[in-house]
Write a protein that holds these residues in place. Structure first.
Motif, PDB file in Angstrom:
ATOM      1  N   ASN A 111      15.695  -4.477 -31.154  1.00  0.00           N
ATOM      2  CA  ASN A 111      15.317  -4.067 -32.504  1.00  0.00           C
ATOM      3  C   ASN A 111      13.901  -3.500 -32.565  1.00  0.00           C
ATOM      4  O   ASN A 111      13.604  -2.609 -33.361  1.00  0.00           O
ATOM      5  CB  ASN A 111      15.442  -5.248 -33.470  1.00  0.00           C
ATOM      6  CG  ASN A 111      16.880  -5.650 -33.716  1.00  0.00           C
ATOM      7  OD1 ASN A 111      17.787  -4.832 -33.584  1.00  0.00           O
ATOM      8  ND2 ASN A 111      17.109  -6.913 -34.051  1.00  0.00           N
ATOM      9  N   ASP A 112      13.007  -4.022 -31.722  1.00  0.00           N
ATOM     10  CA  ASP A 112      11.636  -3.517 -31.687  1.00  0.00           C
ATOM     11  C   ASP A 112      11.590  -2.078 -31.188  1.00  0.00           C
ATOM     12  O   ASP A 112      10.757  -1.276 -31.616  1.00  0.00           O
ATOM     13  CB  ASP A 112      10.762  -4.383 -30.771  1.00  0.00           C
ATOM     14  CG  ASP A 112      10.443  -5.743 -31.376  1.00  0.00           C
ATOM     15  OD1 ASP A 112      10.595  -5.893 -32.607  1.00  0.00           O
ATOM     16  OD2 ASP A 112      10.043  -6.650 -30.616  1.00  0.00           O
ATOM     17  N   PHE A 113      12.481  -1.765 -30.249  1.00  0.00           N
ATOM     18  CA  PHE A 113      12.434  -0.472 -29.592  1.00  0.00           C
ATOM     19  C   PHE A 113      13.399   0.551 -30.196  1.00  0.00           C
ATOM     20  O   PHE A 113      13.387   1.715 -29.813  1.00  0.00           O
ATOM     21  CB  PHE A 113      12.744  -0.650 -28.105  1.00  0.00           C
ATOM     22  CG  PHE A 113      11.663  -1.356 -27.343  1.00  0.00           C
ATOM     23  CD1 PHE A 113      10.747  -0.648 -26.582  1.00  0.00           C
ATOM     24  CD2 PHE A 113      11.536  -2.729 -27.388  1.00  0.00           C
ATOM     25  CE1 PHE A 113       9.744  -1.279 -25.881  1.00  0.00           C
ATOM     26  CE2 PHE A 113      10.526  -3.391 -26.699  1.00  0.00           C
ATOM     27  CZ  PHE A 113       9.633  -2.659 -25.943  1.00  0.00           C
ATOM     28  N   ALA A 114      14.222   0.105 -31.145  1.00  0.00           N
ATOM     29  CA  ALA A 114      15.261   0.997 -31.680  1.00  0.00           C
ATOM     30  C   ALA A 114      14.704   2.039 -32.641  1.00  0.00           C
ATOM     31  O   ALA A 114      15.224   3.154 -32.729  1.00  0.00           O
ATOM     32  CB  ALA A 114      16.336   0.168 -32.375  1.00  0.00           C
ATOM     33  N   MET A 161      -3.952  -3.876 -31.483  1.00  0.00           N
ATOM     34  CA  MET A 161      -2.931  -3.580 -32.486  1.00  0.00           C
ATOM     35  C   MET A 161      -1.790  -4.581 -32.394  1.00  0.00           C
ATOM     36  O   MET A 161      -1.604  -5.239 -31.369  1.00  0.00           O
ATOM     37  CB  MET A 161      -2.321  -2.188 -32.248  1.00  0.00           C
ATOM     38  CG  MET A 161      -3.250  -1.034 -32.297  1.00  0.00           C
ATOM     39  SD  MET A 161      -2.309   0.515 -31.973  1.00  0.00           S
ATOM     40  CE  MET A 161      -3.663   1.686 -31.868  1.00  0.00           C
ATOM     41  N   LYS A 162      -1.009  -4.648 -33.461  1.00  0.00           N
ATOM     42  CA  LYS A 162       0.243  -5.376 -33.390  1.00  0.00           C
ATOM     43  C   LYS A 162       1.131  -4.717 -32.342  1.00  0.00           C
ATOM     44  O   LYS A 162       1.095  -3.499 -32.158  1.00  0.00           O
ATOM     45  CB  LYS A 162       0.958  -5.376 -34.741  1.00  0.00           C
ATOM     46  CG  LYS A 162       0.249  -6.181 -35.820  1.00  0.00           C
ATOM     47  CD  LYS A 162       1.034  -6.159 -37.119  1.00  0.00           C
ATOM     48  CE  LYS A 162       0.340  -6.985 -38.192  1.00  0.00           C
ATOM     49  NZ  LYS A 162       1.097  -6.946 -39.474  1.00  0.00           N
ATOM     50  N   PHE A 163       1.942  -5.532 -31.703  1.00  0.00           N
ATOM     51  CA  PHE A 163       2.785  -5.032 -30.614  1.00  0.00           C
ATOM     52  C   PHE A 163       3.607  -3.825 -31.041  1.00  0.00           C
ATOM     53  O   PHE A 163       3.625  -2.789 -30.354  1.00  0.00           O
ATOM     54  CB  PHE A 163       3.701  -6.163 -30.130  1.00  0.00           C
ATOM     55  CG  PHE A 163       4.772  -5.708 -29.185  1.00  0.00           C
ATOM     56  CD1 PHE A 163       4.469  -5.344 -27.882  1.00  0.00           C
ATOM     57  CD2 PHE A 163       6.100  -5.654 -29.592  1.00  0.00           C
ATOM     58  CE1 PHE A 163       5.455  -4.920 -27.012  1.00  0.00           C
ATOM     59  CE2 PHE A 163       7.090  -5.235 -28.728  1.00  0.00           C
ATOM     60  CZ  PHE A 163       6.760  -4.868 -27.430  1.00  0.00           C
ATOM     61  N   VAL A 164       4.274  -3.927 -32.187  1.00  0.00           N
ATOM     62  CA  VAL A 164       5.149  -2.822 -32.603  1.00  0.00           C
ATOM     63  C   VAL A 164       4.358  -1.545 -32.881  1.00  0.00           C
ATOM     64  O   VAL A 164       4.885  -0.443 -32.749  1.00  0.00           O
ATOM     65  CB  VAL A 164       6.009  -3.208 -33.823  1.00  0.00           C
ATOM     66  CG1 VAL A 164       6.999  -4.297 -33.464  1.00  0.00           C
ATOM     67  CG2 VAL A 164       5.131  -3.632 -35.001  1.00  0.00           C
ATOM     68  N   ASP A 165       3.087  -1.697 -33.253  1.00  0.00           N
ATOM     69  CA  ASP A 165       2.264  -0.521 -33.521  1.00  0.00           C
ATOM     70  C   ASP A 165       1.846   0.200 -32.247  1.00  0.00           C
ATOM     71  O   ASP A 165       1.474   1.378 -32.290  1.00  0.00           O
ATOM     72  CB  ASP A 165       1.022  -0.919 -34.316  1.00  0.00           C
ATOM     73  CG  ASP A 165       1.357  -1.390 -35.726  1.00  0.00           C
ATOM     74  OD1 ASP A 165       2.448  -1.031 -36.225  1.00  0.00           O
ATOM     75  OD2 ASP A 165       0.541  -2.126 -36.319  1.00  0.00           O
ATOM     76  N   THR A 166       1.894  -0.499 -31.122  1.00  0.00           N
ATOM     77  CA  THR A 166       1.552   0.151 -29.845  1.00  0.00           C
ATOM     78  C   THR A 166       2.698   0.994 -29.308  1.00  0.00           C
ATOM     79  O   THR A 166       2.471   1.908 -28.502  1.00  0.00           O
ATOM     80  CB  THR A 166       1.181  -0.885 -28.771  1.00  0.00           C
ATOM     81  OG1 THR A 166       2.336  -1.653 -28.398  1.00  0.00           O
ATOM     82  CG2 THR A 166       0.087  -1.821 -29.253  1.00  0.00           C
ATOM     83  N   LEU A 167       3.921   0.703 -29.738  1.00  0.00           N
ATOM     84  CA  LEU A 167       5.089   1.329 -29.121  1.00  0.00           C
ATOM     85  C   LEU A 167       5.137   2.851 -29.273  1.00  0.00           C
ATOM     86  O   LEU A 167       5.510   3.544 -28.317  1.00  0.00           O
ATOM     87  CB  LEU A 167       6.372   0.690 -29.654  1.00  0.00           C
ATOM     88  CG  LEU A 167       6.556  -0.788 -29.288  1.00  0.00           C
ATOM     89  CD1 LEU A 167       7.880  -1.316 -29.833  1.00  0.00           C
ATOM     90  CD2 LEU A 167       6.490  -1.001 -27.786  1.00  0.00           C
TER      91      LEU A 167
END
Length: 376
Positions: A203-206, A266-272
Motif C-alpha cells: 500500500n505504501d508503494f502503490a 522526512m516521513k517514510f512515505v514522503d521519501t518514496l
C-alpha cells in the motif's frame, strides 16, 4: 501465519514508532498488527542528555512517559533524568559499565506493565538488551527475540552490551539476523540464529506521488543517516555538474557542492517519490568494523532494487547484486567510475520482488515454521 493472537512488545534504545524515520523494526511492528496481534512499542535511552545529541525523538519530549496509540500500536517513550552511553574516553566508558545495570533497574510502573503482559518481547540490536533480566524476572514465560539489525562493532556499541548478551544467551528464545554475514558475531547463540528478510508494504508503494524533480534532469538520491559519508558528494558532485544530488535526512552538515540539495528528515512515505523518480540511488556508507553485512541488510538499497534503480555504494556493500556499482570510499577515480556506470544503467534494471512486512514479521516471531531461514 501464526494463528493465535499474541501480546508483543518491542524494545528499542534508538527508535520510537512515531518518528518520521522508518527502520525495519517499525515495519515489523506494522506487520504484526496486520497479522492481528496486539503490539506495543517501547522506546528507551531517552533523557536530558538526548538534547545534546540531536536525538530524532526530541519532538516527543512532552509526550514522553505517556501511552499513546498510533496505527493500532501502543507507544511509550520512557524518559529518564539521564542515561548511559558509549564514550570515546576510556575512563568514562569504565564508569558507564557500572551505570548500565543501574539504568536497567530504574523503576517505571508503565514500563514494567508492558513487560508483565507480553507473550513476546522483541529487542532491537544493542542497548535494549540490558533489560533481558528484568523481562524474565517480571515475566518468566515471555519469549525474548533479539532482532539484530546491526553488528555491535559497526554501530559502536559499548562493550558492556556484548558482555551482557553473551552472559544472558539462555534468556533468548531466538535471534533474527538482518544478514547471514552477521552470524560470525553470534557464535555464542549457536542453534538460535535465523535470517530476517526485508519486506515491502504494497500500500505504501502503490500510490507514490509525482516526481519532485524538474523534468529532464538526471538525479541521484540518498536517504538516511547511517554511516553517512559526505566525502562521496564532495568528490562526485563536481564531476557530474548536470546531475542533481538529493540527500534526505543525513543528520550532518557539510560543505556541499552547488548541485547537492540537502533535505531534512522526512516521513517514510514522503521519501518514496524521491526514490522512485530518481535516476540513481546512492548508499554513501563510510567504512566501519564488519560493515559487509550491509550488502544484505540495507533498507535504502532494497528500495532502490524494488524501484529498479541502479545504485552506487562502497565495494563492501555490493554483495552479489548486479544493479549495484561499487567504489572505494574516498577514492575519486572509483567514485566517478561507479557513478558513470550507474547512470548508464538507468532503464536496464529488473525490479526485485519482496515479501510483505506481514510475512517478514511472522518469520521474526515464529522462525521455526520456516526451515529455510535457519542459519545455525
Amino acid at each position: 501465519m501464526t494463528a493465535a493472537r499474541r501480546n508483543i512488545v518491542f524494545l528499542s534504545a534508538f527508535h520510537d514508532y512515531r518518528t518520521a524515520k522508518r527502520a525495519s523494526i517499525q515495519q515489523v511492528a506494522d506487520g504484526l498488527v496486520l497479522a492481528g496481534h496486539q503490539v506495543s512499542f517501547v522506546s528507551t535511552r531517552f533523557s536530558h542528555l538526548s538534547k545534546r545529541t540531536g536525538d530524532s525523538r526530541l519532538f516527543l519530549w512532552d509526550r514522553a512517559n505517556k501511552v499513546e496509540t498510533v496505527n493500532g500500536i501502543r507507544c511509550y517513550l520512557w524518559r529518564t533524568a539521564a542515561h548511559p552511553f558509549q564514550a570515546r574516553n576510556a575512563a568514562i566508558n569504565t564508569l558507564m559499565s557500572r551505570l548500565y545495570p543501574f539504568y536497567a533497574a530504574l523503576p517505571d510502573r508503565q514500563f514494567d506493565a508492558f513487560l508483565r503482559d507480553a507473550d513476546y518481547v522483541i529487542i532491537e540490536s544493542s542497548v535494549a538488551a540490558i533489560f533481558m533480566r528484568r523481562i524474565k524476572r517480571l515475566n518468566p514465560a515471555a519469549k525474548i527475540v533479539y532482532y539484530a539489525t546491526d553488528r555491535l562493532d559497526t554501530v559502536g556499541a559499548h562493550p558492556f552490551i556484548r558482555e551482557r548478551l553473551e552472559q544472558d544467551v539462555a534468556l533468548i528464545h531466538h535471534v533474527s539476523l538482518r544478514s547471514p554475514k552477521m552470524a560470525s558475531d553470534f557464535g555464542w547463540a549457536a542453534g538460535k540464529l535465523y535470517r530476517a528478510e526485508f519486506g515491502i508494504e504494497p500500500n505504501d508503494f502503490a500510490n507514490v506521488g509525482p516526481s519532485p524533480y524538474a523534468p529532464g534532469v538526471q538525479t541521484a538520491v540518498s536517504v538516511g543517516s547511517m554511516l553517512f559519508d559526505p566525502t562521496f558528494f564532495q568528490l562526485a558532485a563536481p564531476r557530474f555538474p548536470d546531475v542533481q544530488f538529493h540527500i534526505i535526512g543525513c543528520g550532518a552538515s557539510f560543505d556541499a557542492p552547488s548541485n547537492v540539495i540537502v533535505h531534512p528528515e522526512m516521513k517514510f512515505v514522503d521519501t518514496l517519490p524521491y526514490v522512485k523518480h530518481a535516476t540513481v540511488g546512492i548508499a554513501p556508507y563510510h567504512p566501519a568494523p564488519g560493515v559487509e553485512y550491509l550488502a544484505d541488510s540495507s533498507l535504502k538499497m532494497a528500495q532502490y532494487e524494488y524501484f529498479a534503480l541502479p545504485s552506487v555504494c562502497p565495494n563492501f556493500a555490493v554483495g552479489d547484486v548486479r544493479s549495484r556499482f561499487g567504489y572505494r570510499p574516498g577514492d575519486e577515480k572509483s567514485i566517478v567510475a561507479a557513478m558513470g556506470q550507474a547512470l548508464a544503467a538507468k532503464g536496464k534494471i529488473v525490479p526485485r520482488t519482496f515479501l510483505t512486512w506481514e510475512q517478514v514479521a511472522d518469520r521474526v516471531l515464529s522462525p521455526e515454521a520456516y526451515p529455510d531461514i535457519f542459519i545455525g
